[in-house]
Design an enzyme around this catalytic site. Structure first.
Site, PDB file in Angstrom:
ATOM      1  N   HIS A 188      -0.990  -4.799   7.603  1.00  0.00           N
ATOM      2  CA  HIS A 188      -1.429  -4.315   6.290  1.00  0.00           C
ATOM      3  C   HIS A 188      -0.233  -4.191   5.354  1.00  0.00           C
ATOM      4  CE1 HIS A 188      -4.298  -2.290   3.619  1.00  0.00           C
ATOM      5  NE2 HIS A 188      -3.289  -1.500   3.284  1.00  0.00           N
ATOM      6  N   MET A 221     -10.267   4.252   0.693  1.00  0.00           N
ATOM      7  CA  MET A 221      -9.033   5.034   0.743  1.00  0.00           C
ATOM      8  C   MET A 221      -9.380   6.465   1.170  1.00  0.00           C
ATOM      9  SD  MET A 221      -6.599   2.984   0.169  1.00  0.00           S
ATOM     10  CE  MET A 221      -5.337   4.266   0.201  1.00  0.00           C
ATOM     11  N   SER A 242       0.371  -0.394   8.825  1.00  0.00           N
ATOM     12  CA  SER A 242       0.827  -0.481   7.437  1.00  0.00           C
ATOM     13  C   SER A 242       2.343  -0.514   7.400  1.00  0.00           C
ATOM     14  CB  SER A 242       0.322   0.724   6.641  1.00  0.00           C
ATOM     15  OG  SER A 242       0.912   0.751   5.361  1.00  0.00           O
ATOM     16  N   MET A 277       2.265  -2.189  -4.721  1.00  0.00           N
ATOM     17  CA  MET A 277       2.100  -1.142  -5.733  1.00  0.00           C
ATOM     18  C   MET A 277       2.888  -1.508  -6.990  1.00  0.00           C
ATOM     19  SD  MET A 277       2.529   2.245  -3.384  1.00  0.00           S
ATOM     20  CE  MET A 277       1.927   2.297  -1.692  1.00  0.00           C
ATOM     21  N   HIS A 299      -3.232  -5.419   0.155  1.00  0.00           N
ATOM     22  CA  HIS A 299      -3.951  -4.473  -0.698  1.00  0.00           C
ATOM     23  C   HIS A 299      -3.214  -4.367  -2.030  1.00  0.00           C
ATOM     24  CE1 HIS A 299      -5.164   0.048  -1.296  1.00  0.00           C
ATOM     25  NE2 HIS A 299      -5.731  -0.740  -2.186  1.00  0.00           N
ATOM     26  N   ASP A 329      -7.975   3.647   5.033  1.00  0.00           N
ATOM     27  CA  ASP A 329      -6.521   3.744   4.983  1.00  0.00           C
ATOM     28  C   ASP A 329      -6.130   5.115   4.445  1.00  0.00           C
ATOM     29  OD1 ASP A 329      -3.806   3.439   4.710  1.00  0.00           O
ATOM     30  OD2 ASP A 329      -3.895   1.913   3.140  1.00  0.00           O
ATOM     31  N   ASP A 374       0.796  -3.071   1.498  1.00  0.00           N
ATOM     32  CA  ASP A 374       0.446  -2.430   0.236  1.00  0.00           C
ATOM     33  C   ASP A 374       1.356  -2.929  -0.876  1.00  0.00           C
ATOM     34  OD1 ASP A 374      -1.681  -0.648   0.971  1.00  0.00           O
ATOM     35  OD2 ASP A 374      -0.214   0.573   2.035  1.00  0.00           O
ATOM     36  N   MET A 382      -2.663  -2.653  -5.178  1.00  0.00           N
ATOM     37  CA  MET A 382      -2.834  -1.439  -5.985  1.00  0.00           C
ATOM     38  C   MET A 382      -2.195  -1.712  -7.339  1.00  0.00           C
ATOM     39  SD  MET A 382      -2.154   1.619  -3.266  1.00  0.00           S
ATOM     40  CE  MET A 382      -1.635   0.971  -1.686  1.00  0.00           C
TER      41      MET A 382
END
Length: 215
Positions: free
Chosen positions: A32, A136, A7, A36, A65, A170, A34, A67
């Site tokens: 990975h 998660m 990540s 957000m 991912h 994760d 993220d 979010m």
């Protein structure tokens, strides 16, 4: 073999390309990312431009991912930027089946994510449209948290249900707990600080790759 997805949330933001090169050389399988929005989770991280730039510097699959409360607003942008797998959350109030279909129609993996406290029943209407389920194992938003062991049972239940896609986790995953996750059905491990703060990332990844996956 368990796939390892470092990540970049745990990488050095001022030396991101350097850390990606280190992860590649160490033998990781995916990267990975993220995203957000500071609404769905109380943090802000990365953008379409980050994914686009990562696509330019690595050939590894980009596991993105989202979010976000409203990922539909940027779904095409992330796909155009080069996301290999795009994961949205089961908890959002949006057209989840439509988004999963769009991701698949673009030839990418469609993922659905579940927070630690969310029930598996949220997945029932959409599980057939998901190539990957991301469990998660911490409350999403910040790195460096301790793994919530309650989620292991949900991973086992998902595996026992006959789901044949990738089961990813994760949050708080380290070399000393990943074997337990793999024994309960995990096939993809997202790891942040446990890799980027490891003095020998390559040796760590090699040991994990030798563990059986998705049992």
């Amino acid at each position: 073999m368990i796939k390892i997805a470092p990540s970049i949330l745990a990488a050095d933001p001022l030396n991101l390309e350097k850390d990606i090169r280190v992860a590649e050389k160490a033998g990781c399988d995916w990267i990975h990312v993220d995203i957000m929005d500071a609404h769905f989770v109380p943090n802000l991280a990365y953008s379409v431009d980050t994914v686009r730039r990562l696509r330019e510097i690595t050939s590894l699959p980009l596991d993105v991912h989202l979010m976000m409360d409203h990922p539909e607003t940027l779904l095409d942008a992330f796909l155009d930027a080069g996301a290999s797998c795009l994961t949205i959350h089961a908890e959002i109030d949006s057209d989840i089946p439509g988004m999963l279909d769009k991701i698949r129609q673009r030839g990418r993996m469609a993922g659905i994510a579940l927070k630690p406290n969310s029930p598996l029943t949220l997945l029932e209407p959409i599980i057939e449209q998901a190539d990957l389920v991301l469990m998660m194992t911490v409350e999403p938003g910040f790195g460096g948290q301790k793994l919530d062991a309650r989620v292991i049972g949900k991973i086992r239940s998902l595996k026992d249900s006959g789901y044949a896609g990738e089961i990813e986790a994760d949050g708080g995953i380290r070399e000393d707990n990943i074997e337990m996750l793999a024994a309960n059905g995990l096939s993809v491990a997202v790891m942040g600080t446990a890799l980027f703060r490891n003095s020998d990332m390559a040796a760590c990844i090699e040991r994990i790759h030798q563990m059986p996956a998705g049992q």
